[in-house]
Design a protein around this motif. Structure first.
Motif, PDB file in Angstrom:
ATOM      1  N   GLY A 257       0.820  -1.212   0.000  1.00  0.00           N
ATOM      2  CA  GLY A 257       0.000   0.000   0.000  1.00  0.00           C
ATOM      3  C   GLY A 257       0.847   1.252   0.000  1.00  0.00           C
ATOM      4  O   GLY A 257       0.547   2.227  -0.707  1.00  0.00           O
ATOM      5  N   ILE A 258       1.934   1.231   0.778  1.00  0.00           N
ATOM      6  CA  ILE A 258       2.840   2.379   0.814  1.00  0.00           C
ATOM      7  C   ILE A 258       3.535   2.545  -0.534  1.00  0.00           C
ATOM      8  O   ILE A 258       3.730   3.668  -1.019  1.00  0.00           O
ATOM      9  N   GLY A 259       3.891   1.437  -1.159  1.00  0.00           N
ATOM     10  CA  GLY A 259       4.463   1.500  -2.506  1.00  0.00           C
ATOM     11  C   GLY A 259       3.483   2.109  -3.492  1.00  0.00           C
ATOM     12  O   GLY A 259       3.866   2.892  -4.374  1.00  0.00           O
ATOM     13  N   ALA A 260       2.199   1.775  -3.333  1.00  0.00           N
ATOM     14  CA  ALA A 260       1.167   2.330  -4.206  1.00  0.00           C
ATOM     15  C   ALA A 260       1.045   3.840  -4.021  1.00  0.00           C
ATOM     16  O   ALA A 260       0.841   4.581  -4.994  1.00  0.00           O
ATOM     17  N   VAL A 261       1.188   4.305  -2.788  1.00  0.00           N
ATOM     18  CA  VAL A 261       1.146   5.749  -2.516  1.00  0.00           C
ATOM     19  C   VAL A 261       2.235   6.462  -3.303  1.00  0.00           C
ATOM     20  O   VAL A 261       1.994   7.498  -3.945  1.00  0.00           O
ATOM     21  N   THR A 262       3.439   5.915  -3.277  1.00  0.00           N
ATOM     22  CA  THR A 262       4.562   6.516  -4.002  1.00  0.00           C
ATOM     23  C   THR A 262       4.279   6.574  -5.497  1.00  0.00           C
ATOM     24  O   THR A 262       4.525   7.604  -6.156  1.00  0.00           O
ATOM     25  N   ALA A 263       3.749   5.475  -6.050  1.00  0.00           N
ATOM     26  CA  ALA A 263       3.447   5.429  -7.482  1.00  0.00           C
ATOM     27  C   ALA A 263       2.359   6.424  -7.849  1.00  0.00           C
ATOM     28  O   ALA A 263       2.449   7.109  -8.882  1.00  0.00           O
ATOM     29  N   LEU A 264       1.344   6.524  -7.046  1.00  0.00           N
ATOM     30  CA  LEU A 264       0.240   7.436  -7.333  1.00  0.00           C
ATOM     31  C   LEU A 264       0.685   8.888  -7.274  1.00  0.00           C
ATOM     32  O   LEU A 264       0.313   9.706  -8.135  1.00  0.00           O
ATOM     33  N   LYS A 265       1.498   9.225  -6.294  1.00  0.00           N
ATOM     34  CA  LYS A 265       1.996  10.595  -6.196  1.00  0.00           C
ATOM     35  C   LYS A 265       2.858  10.941  -7.403  1.00  0.00           C
ATOM     36  O   LYS A 265       2.782  12.053  -7.941  1.00  0.00           O
ATOM     37  N   ALA A 266       3.681   9.980  -7.836  1.00  0.00           N
ATOM     38  CA  ALA A 266       4.534  10.215  -9.002  1.00  0.00           C
ATOM     39  C   ALA A 266       3.712  10.420 -10.267  1.00  0.00           C
ATOM     40  O   ALA A 266       4.148  11.114 -11.199  1.00  0.00           O
TER      41      ALA A 266
END
Length: 346
Positions: A257-266
């Motif tokens: 989920g934290i990895g997904a946050v990074t991808a979405l912000k990018a």
């Protein structure tokens, strides 16, 4: 790598990692250290049924086989809980880490027995494949308690009992959080956990069953992120490209989920707002993101098995009957309580 922890009975009293047991499973109210147990169907297990010798925990040599490196906060908290409780009980703890290698875990468990372990606590890497290790323990009459991931072997025959969460229920609770956050409408991507264990299967089933009665929510993509942050980020980056209209993510652990946050912000999106994110674990990093508004909800998966594991071994040693399954209680975090409960996260 293995290490031996010789622990005196007068070791430090550990706070925040004690457990309490009741007759029914609880799902909220208090720190992650709280616990409850439910007996599964079928007969319980006792020394009279197995013929195993009595072992006094105080001064006993207890082996702990960890499955994965402690880079994941869940594993760090899990290992710490076992070590802390061993200290509290005055046990000598032998520790090994399989580093995500099934063959190594089998060798580790056999090595623990050869080094004198009279009791074993095992965090299985997979649901299948540990039978040679269980056979070795049984041949030496060494009781085995499994934690976190359920194995396909037979309780009270190959191992004593399983202590862990109700993973199907976790998935259902995540589904309820998703329904609440989305208003029952949205396109969901699922970041699946690792294959080969019951955690992934059960969390997926629970979530899909939980949203089945909400036709406005549809799963448009699902792909494994292996319970890993960097892999979760990479998978999310791919899914954003192939499914740019995704409005929600269900991650089967916090790291993905934290990895997904990074991808979405990018990608210029606002996680927690443009894209709702619900995950399972209860790590401090995820709960902090939730408190900051970049996450939607977290269903806890309690890693503090130490008290229940040692209580179970103690009861078994005294001749008491223990259940085939012991369910540890899990809390829940949302926008309303994340800041207040942050100290409970691991």
């Amino acid at each position: 790598m293995s290490r031996i922890l010789l622990i005196a009975a007068a070791a430090l009293l550990v706070t925040g990692c004690t457990a309490r047991e009741s007759q029914q499973t609880t799902t909220s109210g208090g720190p992650a250290a709280s616990a409850a147990q439910n007996q599964s169907t079928g007969p319980g297990c006792s020394r009279s049924k197995t013929g195993y010798p009595q072992v006094d925990l105080k001064g006993a040599v207890v082996g702990f086989s960890q499955s994965e490196k402690e880079a994941n906060p869940f594993r760090t908290a899990e290992t710490q809980s076992i070590e802390d409780e061993a200290a509290k009980r005055g046990a000598e703890l032998l520790y090994t880490n399989a580093q995500s290698d099934l063959n190594k875990q089998i060798s580790d468990i056999k090595s623990l027995i050869d080094r004198g372990a009279k009791l074993l606590i095992v965090a299985p890497l997979n649901s299948d494949g540990l039978q040679p290790a269980f056979d070795a323990a049984k041949a030496k009459q060494v009781p085995v308690v499994t934690i976190d991931r359920k194995v396909t072997a037979q309780p009270c025959t190959d191992y004593l009992t399983f202590i862990g969460s109700d993973f199907v229920e976790q998935g259902k609770r995540a589904a309820q959080q998703m329904i609440k956050a989305t208003g029952g409408t949205g396109k969901i991507a699922i970041l699946l956990g690792a294959s080969g264990n019951n955690v992934t299967v059960d969390r997926t089933k629970g979530f899909k069953d939980g949203i089945a009665g909400t036709p406005g929510l549809t799963v448009v993509a699902e792909q494994t992120g292996e319970f890993d942050r960097s892999k979760g980020q990479a998978v999310m980056e791919q899914l954003i490209q192939s499914n740019p209209d995704i409005t929600a993510v269900y991650a089967e652990n916090d790291e993905m989920g934290i990895g997904a946050v990074t991808a979405l912000k990018a990608a210029g999106k606002q996680p927690g707002k443009d894209v709702k994110i619900v995950s399972i674990d209860g790590t401090r990093n995820a709960v902090q993101l939730l408190a900051d508004g970049s996450y939607t909800a977290v269903v806890e998966s309690n890693p503090r098995f130490g008290p229940l594991a040692f209580d179970t071994l103690e009861k078994f040693g005294k001749g008491e009957e223990i259940p085939q399954t012991i369910v540890i209680s899990d809390d829940e975090y949302d926008a309303a309580n994340a800041s207040q409960k942050l100290a409970n996260a691991y």
